[in-house]
Design a protein around this motif. Structure first.
Motif, PDB file in Angstrom:
ATOM      1  N   GLY A 113      15.602   1.207  -8.594  1.00 39.92           N
ATOM      2  CA  GLY A 113      14.248   0.844  -8.979  1.00 39.92           C
ATOM      3  C   GLY A 113      13.251   1.085  -7.863  1.00 39.92           C
ATOM      4  O   GLY A 113      13.570   1.706  -6.836  1.00 39.92           O
ATOM      5  N   PRO A 114      12.013   0.606  -8.037  1.00 40.17           N
ATOM      6  CA  PRO A 114      10.979   0.768  -7.010  1.00 40.17           C
ATOM      7  C   PRO A 114      11.446   0.188  -5.682  1.00 40.17           C
ATOM      8  O   PRO A 114      12.203  -0.783  -5.646  1.00 40.17           O
ATOM      9  N   PRO A 115      11.006   0.759  -4.561  1.00 42.14           N
ATOM     10  CA  PRO A 115      11.513   0.335  -3.248  1.00 42.14           C
ATOM     11  C   PRO A 115      11.125  -1.091  -2.884  1.00 42.14           C
ATOM     12  O   PRO A 115      10.073  -1.599  -3.285  1.00 42.14           O
ATOM     13  N   ILE A 116      12.008  -1.710  -2.102  1.00 42.82           N
ATOM     14  CA  ILE A 116      11.837  -3.085  -1.641  1.00 42.82           C
ATOM     15  C   ILE A 116      12.083  -3.116  -0.139  1.00 42.82           C
ATOM     16  O   ILE A 116      12.952  -2.390   0.370  1.00 42.82           O
ATOM     17  N   ALA A 117      11.328  -3.923   0.581  1.00 36.99           N
ATOM     18  CA  ALA A 117      11.498  -4.080   2.021  1.00 36.99           C
ATOM     19  C   ALA A 117      12.042  -5.472   2.327  1.00 36.99           C
ATOM     20  O   ALA A 117      11.680  -6.451   1.667  1.00 36.99           O
ATOM     21  N   LEU A 118      12.896  -5.559   3.333  1.00 38.26           N
ATOM     22  CA  LEU A 118      13.434  -6.830   3.814  1.00 38.26           C
ATOM     23  C   LEU A 118      13.043  -6.986   5.274  1.00 38.26           C
ATOM     24  O   LEU A 118      13.392  -6.150   6.114  1.00 38.26           O
ATOM     25  N   CYS A 119      12.291  -8.039   5.597  1.00 34.21           N
ATOM     26  CA  CYS A 119      11.873  -8.320   6.967  1.00 34.21           C
ATOM     27  C   CYS A 119      12.706  -9.483   7.503  1.00 34.21           C
ATOM     28  O   CYS A 119      12.637 -10.595   6.967  1.00 34.21           O
ATOM     29  N   VAL A 120      13.479  -9.218   8.549  1.00 32.72           N
ATOM     30  CA  VAL A 120      14.339 -10.235   9.159  1.00 32.72           C
ATOM     31  C   VAL A 120      13.592 -10.792  10.362  1.00 32.72           C
ATOM     32  O   VAL A 120      13.555 -10.172  11.438  1.00 32.72           O
ATOM     33  N   ASP A 138       0.821  -1.209   0.000  1.00 28.03           N
ATOM     34  CA  ASP A 138       0.000   0.000   0.000  1.00 28.03           C
ATOM     35  C   ASP A 138       0.856   1.261   0.000  1.00 28.03           C
ATOM     36  O   ASP A 138       0.423   2.310  -0.493  1.00 28.03           O
ATOM     37  N   ALA A 139       2.062   1.169   0.569  1.00 27.73           N
ATOM     38  CA  ALA A 139       2.945   2.331   0.663  1.00 27.73           C
ATOM     39  C   ALA A 139       3.838   2.490  -0.559  1.00 27.73           C
ATOM     40  O   ALA A 139       4.699   3.368  -0.582  1.00 27.73           O
ATOM     41  N   GLY A 140       3.648   1.648  -1.576  1.00 27.22           N
ATOM     42  CA  GLY A 140       4.381   1.812  -2.816  1.00 27.22           C
ATOM     43  C   GLY A 140       5.554   0.879  -3.016  1.00 27.22           C
ATOM     44  O   GLY A 140       6.294   1.027  -3.996  1.00 27.22           O
ATOM     45  N   TYR A 141       5.751  -0.069  -2.113  1.00 26.63           N
ATOM     46  CA  TYR A 141       6.855  -1.019  -2.256  1.00 26.63           C
ATOM     47  C   TYR A 141       6.464  -2.110  -3.248  1.00 26.63           C
ATOM     48  O   TYR A 141       5.375  -2.682  -3.174  1.00 26.63           O
ATOM     49  N   ILE A 142       7.376  -2.415  -4.148  1.00 27.48           N
ATOM     50  CA  ILE A 142       7.071  -3.369  -5.206  1.00 27.48           C
ATOM     51  C   ILE A 142       7.048  -4.799  -4.691  1.00 27.48           C
ATOM     52  O   ILE A 142       6.287  -5.642  -5.159  1.00 27.48           O
ATOM     53  N   ASP A 143       7.888  -5.091  -3.686  1.00 23.57           N
ATOM     54  CA  ASP A 143       7.955  -6.442  -3.130  1.00 23.57           C
ATOM     55  C   ASP A 143       8.481  -6.387  -1.701  1.00 23.57           C
ATOM     56  O   ASP A 143       9.130  -5.409  -1.286  1.00 23.57           O
ATOM     57  N   THR A 144       8.185  -7.469  -0.949  1.00 26.35           N
ATOM     58  CA  THR A 144       8.699  -7.634   0.404  1.00 26.35           C
ATOM     59  C   THR A 144       9.417  -8.971   0.492  1.00 26.35           C
ATOM     60  O   THR A 144       8.839 -10.015   0.167  1.00 26.35           O
ATOM     61  N   VAL A 145      10.674  -8.932   0.919  1.00 28.62           N
ATOM     62  CA  VAL A 145      11.480 -10.143   1.074  1.00 28.62           C
ATOM     63  C   VAL A 145      11.520 -10.501   2.559  1.00 28.62           C
ATOM     64  O   VAL A 145      11.667  -9.621   3.415  1.00 28.62           O
TER      65      VAL A 145
END
Length: 326
Positions: A133-140, A70-77
């Motif tokens: 590129g579009p932002p990506i988030a990494l959840c550890v 929803d916040a514009g991140y293309i993917d979440t790893v």
């Protein structure tokens, strides 16, 4: 407010929705300002998520993926010490190019997953921060299991969190969408308590935001009660009043319990055929396990004839006393 990324297939909405958990609203608020986050507290529980106007209890990873999307991140790893790296499904259930994304991060993927040690995690975080590129988030996830003792780190542990510390200071946001909203390629550390990570990483670090995840309060339990009750036996045939009463009873009877417990109560009711009108019995079975309810074992006829039975019991000792005196 509706914003779109360079990718025409991706849209995100920034809006105030009071039904979202406070930690979700806090996370979204600081996405333009912080490059790393630490989630602590009730992180092993289910969390509330709005799906088509209906609030459901969903895994934390699903809520994170939805929030970032929803916040514009293309993917979440997602990363954890056992499973390694994986790309989370999009909130609508579709799959992105998981293998392609993991390859861009220098990993060796297969079907959207890639193994990885803590040493590789450190390198991947650095690659993530530099990724264009579009932002990506990494959840550890299970980040507390990356260290044995936060106050006595091994050489590899120290290297991992030193790199995270330095990168938190060097990270730069990039504008996203027509509104040019700033976004980082961010890292989310998921731990049970803030002290699970080295103090020098989190304390007085203006580029890392600590966000506590609170246990569900009454309002939170009430928000998911409707979807849970409607899955119990007899809910479709029950009157509106019966369903509403069952929702109230579920909320009242589960004070102090987690959403994962409420979900388990509903599942137990479905498995054992506990009717929606008897939701209190489902909660009791979940709390105490397999027990016999003494009140339910009393024969109904004996209850109806209770007065006569008591009267006979009183007469018999009197007759016996008289016989003894004679």
């Amino acid at each position: 407010m509706l914003n779109t990324l360079a990718d025409p297939g991706v849209q995100f909405v920034v809006q105030i929705d009071d039904r979202r958990p406070r930690w979700v609203r806090d996370l979204e608020r600081f996405l333009p300002l912080k490059s790393q986050f630490v989630l602590t507290g009730n992180v092993r529980d289910l969390q509330t998520r709005d799906v088509g106007g209906r609030v459901i209890a969903a895994p934390l990873s699903d809520v994170l993926a939805s929030t970032f999307r929803d916040a514009g991140y293309i993917d979440t790893v997602r990363y954890d010490p056992i499973g390694g790296f994986s790309v989370l499904p999009h909130p609508d259930g579709t799959e992105g190019d998981g293998d392609g994304l993991l390859t861009r991060l220098g990993l060796t993927p297969s079907e959207g997953k890639a193994p990885g040690s803590s040493d590789l995690l450190a390198v991947t975080i650095e690659r993530l921060m530099a990724l264009e590129g579009p932002p990506i988030a990494l959840c550890v996830d299970f980040a507390s299991r990356l260290v044995v003792r936060p106050d006595a780190l091994s050489a590899s542990e120290h290297a991992l969190f030193t790199r995270a510390l330095v990168l938190s200071q060097r990270a730069d946001p990039r504008p996203v969408g027509p509104e040019r909203a700033p976004r980082f390629n961010c890292v989310v550390w998921i731990v049970e308590k803030e002290g699970d990570l080295p103090d020098w990483l989190t304390i007085d670090n203006p580029r890392i935001r600590h966000i506590p995840v609170a246990p569900p309060d009454r309002n939170t339990r009430r928000s998911v009660a409707s979807s849970l009750i409607r899955g119990m036996p007899g809910a479709r045939e029950a009157t509106t009043e019966t369903v509403a009463e069952a929702e109230r009873e579920l909320v009242d009877a589960t004070e102090g319990m987690l959403l994962v417990d409420l979900n388990a109560v509903a599942q137990l009711a479905r498995t054992e055929g506990v009717a929606v009108s008897d939701v209190g019995e489902a909660v009791r079975r979940y709390k105490v396990g397999v027990t016999d309810d003494a009140w339910r074992m009393i024969e109904r006829q004996k209850i109806r004839d209770g007065a006569d039975i008591v009267a006979r019991q009183r007469v018999r000792p009197h007759i016996s006393a008289m016989a003894g005196a004679a």
